[in-house]
Write a protein that holds these residues in place. Structure first.
Motif, PDB file in Angstrom:
ATOM      1  N   LEU A  33       0.663  -1.351   0.112  1.00 33.05           N
ATOM      2  CA  LEU A  33       0.007  -0.143   0.025  1.00 33.05           C
ATOM      3  C   LEU A  33       0.764   1.519  -0.079  1.00 33.05           C
ATOM      4  N   TYR A  34       1.999   1.150   0.718  1.00 37.23           N
ATOM      5  CA  TYR A  34       2.802   2.407   0.716  1.00 37.23           C
ATOM      6  C   TYR A  34       3.428   2.467  -0.621  1.00 37.23           C
ATOM      7  N   ALA A  35       3.916   1.500  -1.384  1.00 41.34           N
ATOM      8  CA  ALA A  35       4.317   1.493  -2.600  1.00 41.34           C
ATOM      9  C   ALA A  35       3.321   2.110  -3.757  1.00 41.34           C
ATOM     10  N   VAL A  77       6.959  -6.307  -6.567  1.00 41.50           N
ATOM     11  CA  VAL A  77       6.286  -5.353  -5.636  1.00 41.50           C
ATOM     12  C   VAL A  77       5.690  -4.284  -6.882  1.00 41.50           C
ATOM     13  N   PRO A  78       6.095  -3.755  -7.763  1.00 43.31           N
ATOM     14  CA  PRO A  78       5.280  -2.942  -8.742  1.00 43.31           C
ATOM     15  C   PRO A  78       4.072  -3.850  -9.239  1.00 43.31           C
ATOM     16  N   LEU A  79       4.285  -5.105  -9.708  1.00 47.24           N
ATOM     17  CA  LEU A  79       3.535  -5.804 -10.354  1.00 47.24           C
ATOM     18  C   LEU A  79       2.112  -5.881  -9.325  1.00 47.24           C
ATOM     19  N   TYR A  80       2.424  -6.267  -8.045  1.00 47.20           N
ATOM     20  CA  TYR A  80       1.398  -6.629  -7.176  1.00 47.20           C
ATOM     21  C   TYR A  80       0.737  -5.111  -6.478  1.00 47.20           C
ATOM     22  N   TYR A  94      -3.103  -5.963  -7.053  1.00 41.46           N
ATOM     23  CA  TYR A  94      -3.798  -5.738  -5.924  1.00 41.46           C
ATOM     24  C   TYR A  94      -5.052  -4.507  -6.329  1.00 41.46           C
ATOM     25  N   PRO A  95      -4.654  -3.563  -6.727  1.00 40.08           N
ATOM     26  CA  PRO A  95      -5.765  -2.411  -6.858  1.00 40.08           C
ATOM     27  C   PRO A  95      -6.998  -3.192  -7.842  1.00 40.08           C
TER      28      PRO A  95
END
Length: 281
Positions: free
Chosen positions: A60-62, A225-228, A233-234
């Motif tokens: 979420l921070y990313a 991390v960018p992928l998720y 995720y969104p």
């Protein structure tokens, strides 16, 4: 309480929707804080996917960082005003953070990054010095307080080792970002610092406790991390909102295929990936 009953009913319904396709349990862990089956959890951790099986709020921070970057880009192109860009970035970040926190069953650990960033803003607004190690200290302190409260309420798992992993990951990532905050750095470098910081202290702990170091994990995070954070995720939240099974199936397929490809690559490099800390030295 009708509100909590409605939230739990929504979480159960979301879990049923995702369980049809999310066989590894990664998406249910990230979105709903449901534990991954043990046979998959240990393998994912050993292969370096620990950031996907622990709900720390880093995704979420990313996502918030990427939203801020996107809005700044629109402001620079004079598509929207700077004030509106800042408002939209904060509004969308708050929206995703709120939804994520509710769907995870109000998991307190997810609020760590938000609380620490808020405390930094208040401290600097009051003219107080903010040391680069402050995020780590606050993360550990908040975890200690939460564990103490949980223990006093009779929860035997209050001092579980995983709690320390959460605190070290969040504190380390924010500490690394704070170290370079006053410098002009690219989004890619900022993301790498986030990945490196979230792994570094956990790696030191694993070296001392488990006697092994997955030293290429930050590079794995750089890909996942960018992928998720930006894609899976969104859009899973959107798919759950509209109860779109084909959409959720496609996102789960992307998640599983990505982990499968990276997992095979990691297994082939296992001798270089997970090493004895003395051998690494």
């Amino acid at each position: 309480n009708k509100v909590f009953f409605a939230i739990e009913k929504t979480r159960e319904k979301s879990a049923l929707l995702l369980s049809e396709y999310d066989h590894l349990g990664v998406l249910r862990q990230l979105v709903l804080n449901q534990k991954i089956p043990e046979r998959y959890d240990s393998d994912l951790r050993a292969l370096g996917f620990v950031h996907l099986v622990t709900v720390t709020g880093i995704h979420l921070y990313a996502l918030s960082s990427y939203l801020e970057f996107g809005m700044k880009f629109l402001a620079k192109k004079n598509i929207i005003s700077a004030g509106r860009a800042l408002f939209l970035a904060r509004a969308f970040s708050f929206l995703f953070w709120g939804l994520g926190w509710i769907l995870c069953g109000f998991r307190a650990g997810m609020l760590r990054p938000l609380v620490i960033v808020g405390l930094r803003t208040v401290a600097k607004g009051l003219g107080m010095r903010w040391r680069f190690w402050s995020p780590l200290f606050l993360s550990l302190f908040l975890d200690l307080i939460m564990a103490l409260v949980t223990w006093l309420r009779g929860d035997a798992g209050a001092w579980a080792p995983g709690r320390l992993h959460y605190a070290l990951a969040v504190g380390g990532s924010l500490m690394m970002i704070d170290l370079y905050r006053d410098q002009k750095i690219s989004t890619l470098k900022l993301h790498f610092l986030l990945s490196l910081g979230s792994w570094l202290l956990v790696a030191l702990w694993d070296a001392l406790v488990l006697g092994q170091v997955a030293w290429l994990t930050p590079f794995l995070s750089l890909l996942t991390v960018p992928l998720y954070s930006l894609v899976i995720y969104p859009w899973v939240l959107v798919g759950l909102f509209f109860e779109s099974r084909p959409f959720l199936k496609a996102l789960t397929w992307i998640s599983d295929q990505s982990l499968s490809v990276l997992g095979r690559w990691v297994v082939q490099l296992k001798g270089l990936w997970v090493v004895d800390p003395h051998g690494l030295a």
